[in-house]
Design a protein around this motif. Structure first.
Motif, PDB file in Angstrom:
ATOM      1  N   PRO A  75      21.893 -30.183  58.308  1.00 12.56           N
ATOM      2  CA  PRO A  75      22.538 -29.574  57.144  1.00 12.56           C
ATOM      3  C   PRO A  75      22.275 -28.070  57.109  1.00 12.56           C
ATOM      4  CG  PRO A  75      20.651 -30.913  56.469  1.00 12.56           C
ATOM      5  CD  PRO A  75      20.867 -31.161  57.929  1.00 12.56           C
ATOM      6  N   LEU A  76      23.183 -27.341  56.456  1.00 11.35           N
ATOM      7  CA  LEU A  76      23.151 -25.874  56.541  1.00 11.35           C
ATOM      8  C   LEU A  76      21.794 -25.269  56.182  1.00 11.35           C
ATOM      9  CD1 LEU A  76      25.103 -23.594  57.311  1.00 11.35           C
ATOM     10  CD2 LEU A  76      25.586 -23.297  54.883  1.00 11.35           C
ATOM     11  N   GLU A  77      21.092 -25.844  55.195  1.00 13.65           N
ATOM     12  CA  GLU A  77      19.833 -25.209  54.780  1.00 13.65           C
ATOM     13  C   GLU A  77      18.756 -25.302  55.855  1.00 13.65           C
ATOM     14  OE1 GLU A  77      21.207 -27.753  53.212  1.00 13.65           O
ATOM     15  OE2 GLU A  77      19.748 -29.313  52.700  1.00 13.65           O
ATOM     16  N   ARG A  78      18.958 -26.173  56.842  1.00 16.18           N
ATOM     17  CA  ARG A  78      17.987 -26.246  57.941  1.00 16.18           C
ATOM     18  C   ARG A  78      18.557 -25.701  59.246  1.00 16.18           C
ATOM     19  NH1 ARG A  78      13.735 -29.401  56.423  1.00 16.18           N
ATOM     20  NH2 ARG A  78      12.969 -29.984  58.472  1.00 16.18           N
ATOM     21  N   ASN A  79      19.802 -25.280  59.214  1.00  9.66           N
ATOM     22  CA  ASN A  79      20.471 -24.905  60.461  1.00  9.66           C
ATOM     23  C   ASN A  79      20.300 -23.403  60.738  1.00  9.66           C
ATOM     24  OD1 ASN A  79      22.193 -24.584  62.630  1.00  9.66           O
ATOM     25  ND2 ASN A  79      23.798 -25.874  61.775  1.00  9.66           N
ATOM     26  N   CYS A  80      19.212 -23.044  61.413  1.00 12.46           N
ATOM     27  CA  CYS A  80      18.887 -21.624  61.608  1.00 12.46           C
ATOM     28  C   CYS A  80      20.042 -20.921  62.316  1.00 12.46           C
ATOM     29  CB  CYS A  80      17.628 -21.452  62.449  1.00 12.46           C
ATOM     30  SG  CYS A  80      16.205 -22.442  61.955  1.00 12.46           S
ATOM     31  N   MET A  81      20.481 -21.479  63.436  1.00 18.44           N
ATOM     32  CA  MET A  81      21.521 -20.803  64.200  1.00 18.44           C
ATOM     33  C   MET A  81      22.858 -20.889  63.479  1.00 18.44           C
ATOM     34  SD  MET A  81      22.920 -21.411  68.042  1.00 18.44           S
ATOM     35  CE  MET A  81      23.594 -22.999  67.645  1.00 18.44           C
ATOM     36  N   GLY A  82      23.179 -22.067  62.944  1.00 16.93           N
ATOM     37  CA  GLY A  82      24.472 -22.264  62.293  1.00 16.93           C
ATOM     38  C   GLY A  82      24.656 -21.336  61.107  1.00 16.93           C
ATOM     39  N   CYS A  83      23.621 -21.178  60.291  1.00 22.32           N
ATOM     40  CA  CYS A  83      23.761 -20.349  59.103  1.00 22.32           C
ATOM     41  C   CYS A  83      23.877 -18.882  59.503  1.00 22.32           C
ATOM     42  CB  CYS A  83      22.598 -20.562  58.141  1.00 22.32           C
ATOM     43  SG  CYS A  83      22.908 -19.798  56.545  1.00 22.32           S
ATOM     44  N   HIS A  84      23.097 -18.458  60.484  1.00 22.69           N
ATOM     45  CA  HIS A  84      23.196 -17.059  60.914  1.00 22.69           C
ATOM     46  C   HIS A  84      24.585 -16.758  61.479  1.00 22.69           C
ATOM     47  CE1 HIS A  84      18.588 -16.268  61.311  1.00 22.69           C
ATOM     48  NE2 HIS A  84      18.955 -16.670  60.116  1.00 22.69           N
ATOM     49  N   ARG A  85      25.092 -17.681  62.261  1.00 21.03           N
ATOM     50  CA  ARG A  85      26.428 -17.451  62.827  1.00 21.03           C
ATOM     51  C   ARG A  85      27.476 -17.421  61.739  1.00 21.03           C
ATOM     52  NH1 ARG A  85      26.820 -19.705  68.766  1.00 21.03           N
ATOM     53  NH2 ARG A  85      28.897 -18.852  68.673  1.00 21.03           N
ATOM     54  N   ALA A  86      27.365 -18.358  60.799  1.00 18.46           N
ATOM     55  CA  ALA A  86      28.328 -18.410  59.706  1.00 18.46           C
ATOM     56  C   ALA A  86      28.267 -17.102  58.911  1.00 18.46           C
ATOM     57  CB  ALA A  86      28.040 -19.603  58.810  1.00 18.46           C
ATOM     58  N   ALA A  87      27.036 -16.604  58.684  1.00 18.50           N
ATOM     59  CA  ALA A  87      26.886 -15.375  57.906  1.00 18.50           C
ATOM     60  C   ALA A  87      27.522 -14.199  58.630  1.00 18.50           C
ATOM     61  CB  ALA A  87      25.404 -15.099  57.635  1.00 18.50           C
ATOM     62  N   ILE A  88      27.329 -14.132  59.934  1.00 13.24           N
ATOM     63  CA  ILE A  88      27.840 -12.966  60.657  1.00 13.24           C
ATOM     64  C   ILE A  88      29.357 -13.088  60.875  1.00 13.24           C
ATOM     65  CG2 ILE A  88      27.628 -13.547  63.119  1.00 13.24           C
ATOM     66  CD1 ILE A  88      26.031 -10.823  63.252  1.00 13.24           C
ATOM     67  N   ASP A  89      29.856 -14.323  60.902  1.00 14.64           N
ATOM     68  CA  ASP A  89      31.305 -14.508  60.994  1.00 14.64           C
ATOM     69  C   ASP A  89      31.976 -14.309  59.641  1.00 14.64           C
ATOM     70  OD1 ASP A  89      30.969 -15.066  63.613  1.00 14.64           O
ATOM     71  OD2 ASP A  89      31.165 -17.247  63.443  1.00 14.64           O
ATOM     72  N   GLY A  90      31.169 -14.022  58.614  1.00 13.57           N
ATOM     73  CA  GLY A  90      31.725 -13.760  57.288  1.00 13.57           C
ATOM     74  C   GLY A  90      32.244 -15.012  56.594  1.00 13.57           C
ATOM     75  N   GLU A  91      31.714 -16.182  56.959  1.00  9.72           N
ATOM     76  CA  GLU A  91      32.153 -17.401  56.266  1.00  9.72           C
ATOM     77  C   GLU A  91      31.670 -17.380  54.822  1.00  9.72           C
ATOM     78  OE1 GLU A  91      31.372 -21.104  58.272  1.00  9.72           O
ATOM     79  OE2 GLU A  91      32.145 -20.267  60.143  1.00  9.72           O
ATOM     80  N   PRO A  92      32.486 -17.880  53.900  1.00 10.17           N
ATOM     81  CA  PRO A  92      32.113 -17.791  52.485  1.00 10.17           C
ATOM     82  C   PRO A  92      31.020 -18.786  52.124  1.00 10.17           C
ATOM     83  CG  PRO A  92      34.200 -18.933  52.719  1.00 10.17           C
ATOM     84  CD  PRO A  92      33.773 -18.552  54.100  1.00 10.17           C
ATOM     85  N   ILE A  93      29.768 -18.412  52.390  1.00  9.40           N
ATOM     86  CA  ILE A  93      28.644 -19.282  52.035  1.00  9.40           C
ATOM     87  C   ILE A  93      28.083 -18.804  50.708  1.00  9.40           C
ATOM     88  CG2 ILE A  93      26.317 -19.991  52.704  1.00  9.40           C
ATOM     89  CD1 ILE A  93      27.105 -19.482  55.575  1.00  9.40           C
ATOM     90  N   GLU A  94      27.817 -19.730  49.812  1.00  8.16           N
ATOM     91  CA  GLU A  94      27.167 -19.370  48.546  1.00  8.16           C
ATOM     92  C   GLU A  94      25.674 -19.282  48.809  1.00  8.16           C
ATOM     93  OE1 GLU A  94      28.198 -18.401  45.683  1.00  8.16           O
ATOM     94  OE2 GLU A  94      30.339 -18.607  46.153  1.00  8.16           O
ATOM     95  N   PHE A  95      25.199 -18.126  49.265  1.00  5.05           N
ATOM     96  CA  PHE A  95      23.793 -18.016  49.633  1.00  5.05           C
ATOM     97  C   PHE A  95      22.869 -18.291  48.453  1.00  5.05           C
ATOM     98  CE2 PHE A  95      25.645 -15.628  53.165  1.00  5.05           C
ATOM     99  CZ  PHE A  95      25.013 -16.278  54.209  1.00  5.05           C
ATOM    100  N   ALA A  96      23.358 -17.921  47.235  1.00  2.77           N
ATOM    101  CA  ALA A  96      22.517 -18.128  46.057  1.00  2.77           C
ATOM    102  C   ALA A  96      22.120 -19.602  45.933  1.00  2.77           C
ATOM    103  CB  ALA A  96      23.250 -17.670  44.809  1.00  2.77           C
ATOM    104  N   GLU A  97      23.016 -20.489  46.334  1.00  4.69           N
ATOM    105  CA  GLU A  97      22.705 -21.926  46.297  1.00  4.69           C
ATOM    106  C   GLU A  97      21.455 -22.256  47.108  1.00  4.69           C
ATOM    107  OE1 GLU A  97      25.541 -24.767  47.670  1.00  4.69           O
ATOM    108  OE2 GLU A  97      27.090 -23.951  46.350  1.00  4.69           O
ATOM    109  N   PHE A  98      21.244 -21.477  48.164  1.00  3.91           N
ATOM    110  CA  PHE A  98      20.091 -21.732  49.036  1.00  3.91           C
ATOM    111  C   PHE A  98      18.871 -20.921  48.610  1.00  3.91           C
ATOM    112  CE2 PHE A  98      23.889 -22.501  51.524  1.00  3.91           C
ATOM    113  CZ  PHE A  98      23.644 -23.774  52.012  1.00  3.91           C
ATOM    114  N   GLY A  99      19.014 -20.185  47.515  1.00  5.74           N
ATOM    115  CA  GLY A  99      17.894 -19.362  47.064  1.00  5.74           C
ATOM    116  C   GLY A  99      17.820 -18.031  47.787  1.00  5.74           C
ATOM    117  N   ILE A 100      18.862 -17.683  48.545  1.00  6.30           N
ATOM    118  CA  ILE A 100      18.859 -16.396  49.245  1.00  6.30           C
ATOM    119  C   ILE A 100      19.637 -15.396  48.405  1.00  6.30           C
ATOM    120  CG2 ILE A 100      19.543 -15.189  51.355  1.00  6.30           C
ATOM    121  CD1 ILE A 100      19.406 -17.822  52.831  1.00  6.30           C
ATOM    122  N   GLU A 101      18.964 -14.281  48.060  1.00  6.46           N
ATOM    123  CA  GLU A 101      19.651 -13.271  47.251  1.00  6.46           C
ATOM    124  C   GLU A 101      20.361 -12.295  48.158  1.00  6.46           C
ATOM    125  OE1 GLU A 101      16.890 -11.343  44.581  1.00  6.46           O
ATOM    126  OE2 GLU A 101      15.913 -13.299  44.348  1.00  6.46           O
TER     127      GLU A 101
END
Ligand code: HEC
Ligand code: HEC
Ligand code: HEC
Ligand code: HEC
Length: 417
Positions: A75-101
């Motif tokens: 799942p995304l909250e444990r997916n180190c590579m997946g989340c970083h790639r999604a973030a850099i590809d500009g995918e609309p992730i609600e980071f606040a949901e994960f506690g990331i400001e």
């Protein structure tokens, strides 16, 4: 000259599916027999060994950083590579949901430099040798000079490493009899290969006889130092790889150079048999004198704890309770409960043998946390401390000035202000 004439058909592999003449029978990629014939006889794994390897891949959570055959991403909250790639590809992730400001997701994406690209662990069997894989997992070394992250030192025993290697090879089998031969050294081939290596400028992505130069583009990030290829690769696959890499790993970043088989064979000769001077051992950075001026927690936090450590030693409530592998556990490690995201967290220490202890307790004349930072600097210079795992785990060591800052802060009694 034909490939066949140049190759010594040394069959390296177990004879489980061999007939009485010693020939290996043609195999179907999906059948279990295919796999046994791809592994060395003494290591031909029992089905239970492969099962054990699969369970260990789950336990050590290799999929948090790698794409692996037959293993779902976490799942995304444990997916180190997946989340970083999604973030850099500009995918609309609600980071606040994960506690990331994050104020600006694309700016945050631009800041991420780690675990965006990791080697793909599909199609292992045609490429890699069992022994190399096992030894690398037990004691990882830096393979890619242009990649900032490295394979972390996990708590694998040698027997775990062997089981995982068996499972990785078993689950990514490609039956191809052409892969099972060894090339013989051929001086003319080596010379032609060297000329081709220059002509096609393979060195703009790969280190080999020359150390890594500044890469021209980001595709070079995943390019291994080719000095290790002779230990890693199967000879037959190497020729095929150089000629048509995408026929082995479909989404590979290694370009097809439109080479003939003859040219690929010559390049393989060069890569396998060229004489290389030993790798130059890097010097660990010096331990600088302590600073004279006062150093506060916020300065140390900004430079070190929040910058890197926090990403694995977060608040326990971070990301649905995923406080990172260094806090709530992960990558096969027990929860150590070390929270480096706040002053209180840093001061409250960690679990050692199940008991709360200070992260600054003395270990052979050095506070534990400092020793872990120093161990990582030494690891990058090829020196491994069996007693302390270098931190940040699998990430670039802090530099001499940053270590000086932390040491000064600790020596000054760890002031908050
Ligand atoms: C924290 C992230 C992380 C985790 C967890 C991790 N790896 Fe890696 N691994 C990497 C990185 C980064 C590299 C690239 C290292 C290099 O090239 O120097 C790598 C390299 C490798 C390679 C070399 C492949 C190649 O093509 O060169 C293998 C094999 C591998 N890892 C297997 C595993 C297995 C098996 C596990 C679980 C037991 C695992 N990794 C867990 C980050 C990770
Ligand atoms: C839910 C998404 C998400 C997950 C999961 C995630 N990260 Fe990150 N990570 C980010 C974002 C966004 C940033 C950049 C913003 C920041 O620095 O806080 C970042 C930054 C980092 C940084 C510092 C930036 C750098 O390049 O130096 C490191 C180190 C890091 N992550 C490691 C990890 C590791 C290791 C894991 C897995 C244990 C992980 N991350 C899991 C989203 C994530
Ligand atoms: C644009 C960058 C780039 C160029 C140019 C390039 N490569 Fe690569 N090469 C890569 C990448 C990236 C990988 C890793 C691919 C993967 O794991 O999917 C790779 C992998 C390899 C490997 C496998 C090595 C190992 O140990 O795993 C060999 C061999 C190789 N390249 C040879 C060559 C040769 C020979 C040339 C010149 C004809 C060349 N490469 C040019 C990027 C490049
Ligand atoms: C990629 C994830 C990751 C990063 C980044 C990371 N750690 Fe860790 N850390 C871990 C894990 C996992 C453990 C538990 C290891 C174990 O139990 O052997 C750990 C354990 C520790 C320990 C206890 C070591 C011991 O031998 O008892 C210290 C101290 C520590 N980390 C400090 C840091 C510091 C300081 C940073 C930042 C510079 C950092 N870590 C960054 C994952 C990480």
């Amino acid at each position: 000259m034909k490939l066949r004439q140049l190759t010594a058909f040394l069959f390296l592999f177990g004879c489980a599916p061999c007939d009485s003449t010693g020939e290996v029978e043609p195999v179907e990629p999906s059948s279990a027999g295919a796999v046994l014939s791809l592994l060395p006889a003494e290591n031909a794994p029992a089905a239970s060994e492969v099962e054990r390897g699969r369970a260990l891949i789950t336990r050590y959570e290799c999929n948090r950083c790698h794409q692996i055959a037959n293993v779902e991403p976490p799942p995304l909250e444990r997916n180190c590579m997946g989340c970083h790639r999604a973030a850099i590809d500009g995918e609309p992730i609600e980071f606040a949901e994960f506690g990331i400001e994050i104020e600006n997701a694309s700016e945050a994406g631009a800041r991420i430099d780690h675990l965006l690209a990791t080697p793909n662990l599909v199609q292992m069997a045609p490429r890699f040798r069992f022994e190399w894989l096992r030894d690398f997992l037990a004691e990882p070394a830096d393979l890619r000079p242009h990649l900032s992250a490295s394979m972390p030192r996990l708590g694998l025993t040698e027997s775990d490493a062997a089981a995982i290697a068996s499972a990785l090879l078993f689950d990514s089998v490609q039956g191809d009899r052409g892969d099972r031969f060894e090339l013989r050294r051929d001086a003319a081939g080596i010379a032609s290969g060297e000329a081709l290596f220059e002509q096609y400028r393979c060195g703009r992505c790969h280190a080999f006889a020359e150390p890594a130069s500044e890469p021209e583009n980001r595709l070079a990030r995943l390019a291994p130092d080719l000095r290790w290829t002779r230990e890693r690769y199967r000879h037959g696959t190497l020729i095929r790889w150089i000629q048509r890499p995408e026929s082995i790993v479909p989404n590979t970043q290694m370009p097809n150079h439109g080479l003939t088989e003859e040219q690929s064979r010559q390049l393989a000769q060069y890569i396998l048999f060229a004489e290389l001077s030993p790798p130059v051992a890097a010097e660990p950075p010096p331990l600088l004198e302590l600073l004279e001026r006062p150093v506060s927690y916020s300065e140390v936090s900004e430079a070190v704890f929040s910058d890197t450590c926090r990403h694995c030693h977060s608040d326990p409530a971070f990301a649905f309770g995923e406080g990172g592998p260094g806090n709530t556990g992960g990558f096969g490690f027990e929860p150590r409960r070390l929270d480096l995201s706040s002053y209180e967290g840093v001061q409250s220490g960690l679990l050692i043998d199940g008991r709360r202890a200070s992260a600054f307790r003395d270990v052979d004349g050095m506070p534990l946390l400092i020793r872990a930072l120093r161990a990582r600097q030494l690891e990058e210079a090829g020196q491994f401390d069996p007693n302390v795992r270098g931190m940040p785990l699998g990430h670039p060591a802090v530099n001499a000035e940053r270590l000086q800052l932390v040491r000064t802060w600790v020596a000054q009694g760890r002031p908050r202000e």
